[in-house]
Design a protein around this motif. Structure first.
Motif, PDB file in Angstrom:
ATOM      1  N   LEU A 110      69.716  19.069  51.276  1.00 25.78           N
ATOM      2  CA  LEU A 110      70.368  20.315  50.706  1.00 25.78           C
ATOM      3  C   LEU A 110      69.960  20.815  49.579  1.00 25.78           C
ATOM      4  O   LEU A 110      70.645  22.028  48.751  1.00 25.78           O
ATOM      5  N   ASN A 111      69.185  20.053  48.723  1.00 29.25           N
ATOM      6  CA  ASN A 111      68.362  21.065  47.478  1.00 29.25           C
ATOM      7  C   ASN A 111      69.232  21.060  46.232  1.00 29.25           C
ATOM      8  O   ASN A 111      69.745  22.019  45.817  1.00 29.25           O
ATOM      9  N   MET A 112      71.246  20.390  46.456  1.00 29.75           N
ATOM     10  CA  MET A 112      71.645  20.000  45.625  1.00 29.75           C
ATOM     11  C   MET A 112      70.711  19.771  44.598  1.00 29.75           C
ATOM     12  O   MET A 112      71.272  18.551  44.185  1.00 29.75           O
ATOM     13  N   ASP A 113      69.368  20.573  43.511  1.00 33.63           N
ATOM     14  CA  ASP A 113      68.832  19.533  42.544  1.00 33.63           C
ATOM     15  C   ASP A 113      69.593  18.827  41.031  1.00 33.63           C
ATOM     16  O   ASP A 113      69.410  18.961  40.140  1.00 33.63           O
ATOM     17  N   ASN A 114      71.508  20.344  40.609  1.00 36.26           N
ATOM     18  CA  ASN A 114      72.029  20.055  39.951  1.00 36.26           C
ATOM     19  C   ASN A 114      72.757  19.043  39.856  1.00 36.26           C
ATOM     20  O   ASN A 114      74.217  19.182  39.501  1.00 36.26           O
ATOM     21  N   SER A 115      73.205  17.894  40.954  1.00 35.01           N
ATOM     22  CA  SER A 115      74.472  16.711  41.272  1.00 35.01           C
ATOM     23  C   SER A 115      73.853  15.910  41.236  1.00 35.01           C
ATOM     24  O   SER A 115      72.801  15.304  41.754  1.00 35.01           O
ATOM     25  N   THR A 116      74.795  15.244  40.784  1.00 32.55           N
ATOM     26  CA  THR A 116      74.249  13.912  40.077  1.00 32.55           C
ATOM     27  C   THR A 116      75.688  12.887  39.765  1.00 32.55           C
ATOM     28  O   THR A 116      76.699  13.661  40.051  1.00 32.55           O
ATOM     29  N   LYS A 171      78.958  15.391  39.332  1.00 31.83           N
ATOM     30  CA  LYS A 171      79.292  16.157  38.921  1.00 31.83           C
ATOM     31  C   LYS A 171      78.314  17.536  39.368  1.00 31.83           C
ATOM     32  O   LYS A 171      77.157  16.884  39.891  1.00 31.83           O
ATOM     33  N   SER A 172      78.607  18.420  39.390  1.00 34.99           N
ATOM     34  CA  SER A 172      77.729  19.318  40.177  1.00 34.99           C
ATOM     35  C   SER A 172      78.243  20.494  39.894  1.00 34.99           C
ATOM     36  O   SER A 172      79.172  21.095  39.107  1.00 34.99           O
ATOM     37  N   SER A 173      77.535  22.208  39.635  1.00 31.22           N
ATOM     38  CA  SER A 173      77.506  23.254  39.772  1.00 31.22           C
ATOM     39  C   SER A 173      77.776  24.279  41.076  1.00 31.22           C
ATOM     40  O   SER A 173      78.020  23.725  41.898  1.00 31.22           O
ATOM     41  N   VAL A 174      78.202  25.053  40.359  1.00 32.78           N
ATOM     42  CA  VAL A 174      79.085  26.301  41.476  1.00 32.78           C
ATOM     43  C   VAL A 174      77.636  26.119  42.997  1.00 32.78           C
ATOM     44  O   VAL A 174      78.148  26.333  43.746  1.00 32.78           O
ATOM     45  N   LYS A 175      76.112  26.387  42.177  1.00 29.21           N
ATOM     46  CA  LYS A 175      75.501  27.340  43.617  1.00 29.21           C
ATOM     47  C   LYS A 175      75.714  25.785  44.320  1.00 29.21           C
ATOM     48  O   LYS A 175      75.130  26.100  45.160  1.00 29.21           O
ATOM     49  N   ASP A 176      75.621  24.734  44.339  1.00 29.54           N
ATOM     50  CA  ASP A 176      74.885  23.538  44.727  1.00 29.54           C
ATOM     51  C   ASP A 176      76.207  22.604  46.041  1.00 29.54           C
ATOM     52  O   ASP A 176      76.342  22.829  46.622  1.00 29.54           O
TER      53      ASP A 176
END
Length: 224
Positions: free
Chosen positions: A151-157, A195-200
Motif C-alpha cells: 500500500l506504499n505506507m512508507d511512514n508506517s512502522t 506508528k503511522s501518519s494520516v496519509k498512510d
C-alpha cells in the motif's frame, strides 16, 4: 483562554502518531492473508503454536484470539516477573519467557473459550507473534510484506528507531499531559505497536473498501 480548551488547525498529515490499539485491525488483516494463502487455519490451537505445554487454555483457537472470545484476561498477571518492568511502558520487556511462565503457571480463564467476549491485549499480542512465527519473520516484517509495502505506507512502522523524531507526535493522556512512547517486545507487538501518519492510514482505509478477497472472521468464509 486556556490553550487546552482551544481548537487549533495545523497541517500534520505527514506527522507520525502512535495508533496503539488500531494495530489490532492490522493483526487481523495479517491473519486473513495467511488464511487465504493456506498458511494458517482458524481452528489451530495455542498448544500447536508453542514448543512448551499449556495446561489451561491450550485449546484456544486463532479465531478466538482474533475475536476476543478466548477467555484470556486483558493483560497477563505476572508483571512481577518482568525484568525492568515500567508501568508507563508495560510491554517493553515482556518476553517469550515471561509469556511461557504465565501460560504454564498463572493463567486463569474468565470463561470457557469461545463462549463470551472479553477484550484481550494478551490474546491479540499472541496472535501477532504466532502469525509472524509462521513466516519466520518479525511482526514488523510481517506488516511490511503484507500491508505497508503493497500500500506504499512508507511512514508506517512498529519501531521507534525507524522514525524521524521531528515527525513523531507526543502522546497525551486525558488531562493533556505528555506520556512516554511505548516500546513493545515481539510477543506483544500485535497489541499496539504501529506508528503511522494520516496519509498512510487513509491508504489503509481505502484498501479495505475495495472488492478484493478478504476472509470474514464472523462467517468463516471468503467474501468478495
Amino acid at each position: 483562554m486556556n490553550d487546552k480548551n482551544t481548537l487549533k488547525v495545523t497541517n500534520n498529515s505527514d506527522n507520525i502518531f502512535e495508533i496503539r490499539s488500531i494495530t489490532k485491525i492490522f493483526t487481523s488483516i495479517c491473519l486473513s492473508k495467511l488464511i487465504t494463502t493456506n498458511e494458517a487455519i482458524l481452528t489451530e490451537t495455542l498448544s500447536s503454536q508453542f514448543y512448551f505445554s499449556i495446561p489451561t487454555g491450550g485449546d484456544i483457537t486463532l479465531l478466538q484470539l482474533a475475536n476476543h472470545t478466548s477467555g484470556l484476561p486483558v493483560v497477563p498477571t505476572n508483571v512481577g516477573e518482568i525484568k525492568g518492568y515500567n508501568a508507563s511502558d508495560p510491554y517493553a520487556t515482556y518476553t517469550l519467557d515471561n509469556l511461557k511462565s504465565y501460560l504454564q503457571n498463572d493463567l486463569v480463564l474468565s470463561s470457557e473459550s469461545g463462549l463470551e467476549y472479553l477484550y484481550s491485549n494478551l490474546g491479540t499480542g499472541m496472535l501477532g507473534y504466532i502469525l509472524a512465527q509462521k513466516r519466520q519473520k518479525t511482526y514488523e516484517q510481517l506488516l511490511h510484506n503484507i500491508i505497508f509495502k503493497p500500500l506504499n505506507m512508507d511512514n508506517s512502522t512498529t519501531l521507534l528507531e525507524n522514525i524521524d523524531s521531528d515527525k513523531l507526535i507526543e502522546g497525551r493522556d486525558k488531562g493533556g499531559n505528555i506520556v512516554p512512547y511505548w516500546n513493545l517486545d515481539e510477543v506483544a507487538s500485535g497489541v499496539g505497536s504501529i506508528k503511522s501518519s494520516v496519509k498512510d492510514l487513509e491508504k489503509f482505509v481505502r484498501k479495505n473498501f475495495e472488492n478484493d478477497i478478504v476472509y470474514n472472521l464472523s462467517t468463516e468464509k471468503n467474501i468478495w
